[in-house]
Design a protein around this motif. Structure first.
Motif, PDB file in Angstrom:
ATOM      1  N   VAL A   1      51.760  54.962  56.954  1.00  0.00           N
ATOM      2  CA  VAL A   1      51.038  54.437  55.665  1.00  0.00           C
ATOM      3  C   VAL A   1      50.842  55.428  54.668  1.00  0.00           C
ATOM      4  O   VAL A   1      51.233  55.349  53.341  1.00  0.00           O
ATOM      5  N   PHE A   2      50.402  56.689  55.080  1.00  0.00           N
ATOM      6  CA  PHE A   2      50.351  58.023  54.175  1.00  0.00           C
ATOM      7  C   PHE A   2      51.525  58.137  53.661  1.00  0.00           C
ATOM      8  O   PHE A   2      51.734  58.504  52.365  1.00  0.00           O
ATOM      9  N   ASP A   3      52.553  58.087  54.407  1.00  0.00           N
ATOM     10  CA  ASP A   3      53.982  58.521  54.022  1.00  0.00           C
ATOM     11  C   ASP A   3      54.410  57.658  52.801  1.00  0.00           C
ATOM     12  O   ASP A   3      54.975  57.866  51.644  1.00  0.00           O
ATOM     13  N   ALA A   4      54.288  56.471  53.074  1.00  0.00           N
ATOM     14  CA  ALA A   4      54.672  55.348  52.069  1.00  0.00           C
ATOM     15  C   ALA A   4      53.789  55.487  50.926  1.00  0.00           C
ATOM     16  O   ALA A   4      54.485  55.516  49.724  1.00  0.00           O
ATOM     17  N   ILE A   5      52.469  55.739  50.899  1.00  0.00           N
ATOM     18  CA  ILE A   5      51.772  56.139  49.544  1.00  0.00           C
ATOM     19  C   ILE A   5      52.286  57.419  48.861  1.00  0.00           C
ATOM     20  O   ILE A   5      52.461  57.401  47.678  1.00  0.00           O
ATOM     21  N   LYS A   6      52.357  58.324  49.531  1.00  0.00           N
ATOM     22  CA  LYS A   6      53.092  59.603  49.273  1.00  0.00           C
ATOM     23  C   LYS A   6      54.687  59.385  48.281  1.00  0.00           C
ATOM     24  O   LYS A   6      54.520  59.845  47.344  1.00  0.00           O
ATOM     25  N   THR A   7      55.270  58.603  49.013  1.00  0.00           N
ATOM     26  CA  THR A   7      56.499  58.298  48.429  1.00  0.00           C
ATOM     27  C   THR A   7      56.188  57.515  47.078  1.00  0.00           C
ATOM     28  O   THR A   7      57.079  57.811  46.108  1.00  0.00           O
TER      29      THR A   7
ATOM     30  N   MET B   1      48.527  44.399  58.311  1.00  0.00           N
ATOM     31  CA  MET B   1      48.055  44.323  56.861  1.00  0.00           C
ATOM     32  C   MET B   1      46.709  45.177  56.846  1.00  0.00           C
ATOM     33  O   MET B   1      46.506  45.934  55.819  1.00  0.00           O
ATOM     34  N   PRO B   2      45.693  44.873  57.603  1.00  0.00           N
ATOM     35  CA  PRO B   2      44.552  45.736  57.596  1.00  0.00           C
ATOM     36  C   PRO B   2      44.544  46.881  57.621  1.00  0.00           C
ATOM     37  O   PRO B   2      43.851  47.774  56.570  1.00  0.00           O
ATOM     38  N   VAL B   3      45.559  47.799  58.305  1.00  0.00           N
ATOM     39  CA  VAL B   3      45.653  49.041  58.169  1.00  0.00           C
ATOM     40  C   VAL B   3      46.108  49.639  56.778  1.00  0.00           C
ATOM     41  O   VAL B   3      45.638  50.546  56.089  1.00  0.00           O
ATOM     42  N   ILE B   4      46.953  48.572  56.215  1.00  0.00           N
ATOM     43  CA  ILE B   4      47.817  48.838  54.807  1.00  0.00           C
ATOM     44  C   ILE B   4      46.653  48.971  53.717  1.00  0.00           C
ATOM     45  O   ILE B   4      46.503  49.482  52.816  1.00  0.00           O
ATOM     46  N   ILE B   5      45.815  47.680  53.693  1.00  0.00           N
ATOM     47  CA  ILE B   5      44.747  47.454  52.718  1.00  0.00           C
ATOM     48  C   ILE B   5      43.865  48.584  53.007  1.00  0.00           C
ATOM     49  O   ILE B   5      43.272  48.990  51.762  1.00  0.00           O
TER      50      ILE B   5
END
Length: 88
Positions: free
Chosen positions: A5-11, A34-38
């Protein structure tokens, strides 16, 4: 924060976009609950510096191997049971 998820946010940040749950989910390299993403997006919105802290802490950068899903385990058990029944 989960490394995937961190990599996605960083992208998203590298692209100049503001991370949202939907955008983050679209950038994931593997399925995540989904709870992890949220939780990750909420953490970023509450404290944008948390991304910098994650970058500076290399112990967070490991990605654990994906765990076998519950469905896969059930299918394997069913296969073993069917094999035992066929022997009888």
């Amino acid at each position: 924060m989960n490394a995937v998820v961190f990599d996605a946010i960083k992208t998203l940040l590298d692209e100049g976009k503001t991370p949202t749950v939907a955008l983050t989910k679209s950038k994931l390299s593997q399925p995540m609950p989904m709870p992890v993403i949220i939780a990750a997006v909420s953490q970023y919105k509450n404290n944008p510096d948390s991304i910098k802290n994650f970058i500076n802490n290399p112990s967070n950068e490991h990605v654990s191997a994906p765990k076998e899903s519950q469905l896969d385990r059930i299918e394997a058990k069913l296969d073993r049971l069917l094999a035992l029944l066929e022997k009888k």
